[in-house]
Motif scaffolding. Structure first.
Motif, PDB file in Angstrom:
ATOM      1  N   LYS A  33       0.924  -1.223   0.094  1.00 48.29           N
ATOM      2  CA  LYS A  33      -0.030  -0.219  -0.024  1.00 48.29           C
ATOM      3  C   LYS A  33       0.903   1.143  -0.001  1.00 48.29           C
ATOM      4  O   LYS A  33       0.555   2.304  -0.655  1.00 48.29           O
ATOM      5  N   GLN A  63      -6.648  -2.540  -0.088  1.00 48.34           N
ATOM      6  CA  GLN A  63      -5.234  -2.227  -0.733  1.00 48.34           C
ATOM      7  C   GLN A  63      -5.656  -0.652  -0.920  1.00 48.34           C
ATOM      8  O   GLN A  63      -6.721   0.064  -0.892  1.00 48.34           O
ATOM      9  N   ALA A  64      -4.340  -0.170  -1.397  1.00 51.57           N
ATOM     10  CA  ALA A  64      -4.444   1.264  -1.797  1.00 51.57           C
ATOM     11  C   ALA A  64      -5.328   1.707  -2.621  1.00 51.57           C
ATOM     12  O   ALA A  64      -5.877   0.936  -3.593  1.00 51.57           O
TER      13      ALA A  64
END
Length: 318
Positions: A33, A63-64
């Motif tokens: 991330k 997740q990012a």
């Protein structure tokens, strides 16, 4: 070639190397991330001043967030430019960009930060309304995702961009049979098949006969997976065992393990033949199959033929 295309093509080419160098300098393997955020920061620095920036949830949980950049116009059509920022290269083997003859080489340069740089250049060109020759549009959006290389869930942005008129993906394609530039308009379906083996551990020195060897059983499953391939058949099915994991100690009959295979075919329905080829068990070792990834195929040849013909004419081709 129109003057507008020529002008902006030169601008994109002039900036591409340094922009790619900056993006490749960030090691951004799938799942990291913090690395994804660093790559997004680089992209932000390359945007046109009037672009609207939005972060949206990634298809893969935890997740990012993915990046959406929008440029508005006064026309009627909407275009999506698509790319990804994650790579398959781990931090420890990451390499920055360097020149090798007439090539720019570095981790993720082809897959697909080079394409991201080109997409950013196209976005900036369309945002520059200083020329009367510039195409008119209602909206151009750039979507850069952070999970393309390891996504195991459905793509989460289809509904968001369902009303758009066209989508261009900037991942590297291939040259035509005679070395000419080409656009990918057909792609095979892709699947990742996992086979889990459930056997029984025993000491490999004193009582190997009491075990049920998952490793040996998985070798049979791997052979069955490979034998199911039919690359010359109607679906051009390929089925390749790629990863085999089993055992935790050198002196223990392995009681569990897993086999991973990469499947490709014209249609995803063809993968059922591979799954059916895996036996339920080998001896006392039981198998459990699971499709980790299932991407549909694409055949846009007829739909894109008029568009590509017009694009070729604008570029000065036949």
């Amino acid at each position: 070639m129109t003057a507008w295309i020529e002008q902006h093509a030169e601008r994109i080419a002039a900036a591409a190397a340094e922009e790619l160098r900056a993006l490749v300098a960030v090691s951004s393997p799938s799942g990291d991330k913090h690395a994804a955020e660093a790559a997004v920061d680089v992209v932000r620095g390359l945007l046109h001043g009037e672009a609207e920036v939005e972060r949206v949830p990634c298809s893969t949980p935890d997740q990012a967030e993915d990046l959406v950049v929008r440029v508005r116009g006064t026309g009627t059509r909407r275009l999506l430019l698509l790319g990804h920022l994650d790579t398959v290269v781990p931090h420890e083997t990451h390499r920055g960009l360097h020149v090798d003859g007439d090539k720019l080489v570095g981790s993720g340069a082809v897959d697909m930060k080079g394409g991201d740089v080109l997409a950013l250049g196209v976005l900036r060109a369309l945002a520059d309304g200083s020329s009367e020759e510039a195409p008119d549009f209602a909206e151009v959006a750039l979507l850069l995702v952070n999970d393309e290389e390891w996504r195991r869930v459905p793509f989460g942005h289809a509904e968001r961009f369902a009303s758009f008129d066209a989508c261009l993906c900037f991942e590297a394609g291939q040259l035509g049979p005679d070395g000419e530039e080409a656009v990918v308009v057909r792609r095979k379906a892709a699947g990742t098949l996992r086979v889990r083996a459930h056997g029984r551990e025993s000491h490999s020195g004193s009582a190997p006969e009491k075990g049920a060897n998952a490793l040996l059983a998985l070798t049979h499953a791997a052979q069955a997976m490979a034998a199911a391939a039919d690359p010359q058949g109607p679906h051009a099915l390929t089925s390749v065992p790629t990863i085999l994991r089993s055992g935790d100690a050198f002196n223990v009959v392995p009681g569990k393990g897993e086999l991973i295979g990469d499947l490709r075919a014209a249609h995803a329905d063809a993968f059922a033949a591979v799954v059916d080829a895996i036996p339920e068990a080998v001896g006392e070792v039981r198998f459990e199959t699971e499709m980790l990834r299932l991407w549909p195929g694409m055949d846009a040849r007829e739909a894109t033929k008029p568009l590509l013909a017009r694009a070729s004419a604008l570029l000065g081709g036949g």
